[in-house]
Motif scaffolding. Structure first.
Motif: not given
Length: 60
Positions: A25-38
């Motif tokens: 869940g932590f890794l998913l949150a980081l990944g989706l946060g990065l996608i949201g940033l882009v």
């Protein structure tokens, strides 16, 4: 608040809603946060994803 910051928050909230807890869940949150940033940076015009994709195709 900029679109990039909003994108980060949306990605993180979606990840928390999808998976609660754990390292995955932590890794998913980081990944989706990065996608949201882009995506937010694309909306603001700070990043041009179209030129990045075309430049990658020209190299190959």
């Amino acid at each position: 608040m900029s679109a990039s910051v909003i994108g980060i928050f949306v990605g993180i909230l979606l990840a928390i809603a999808a998976i609660l807890g754990g390292f995955g869940g932590f890794l998913l949150a980081l990944g989706l946060g990065l996608i949201g940033l882009v995506v937010g940076a694309q909306i603001e015009g700070r990043v041009d994803l179209g030129s990045m994709v075309q430049a990658g195709r020209r190299r190959g």
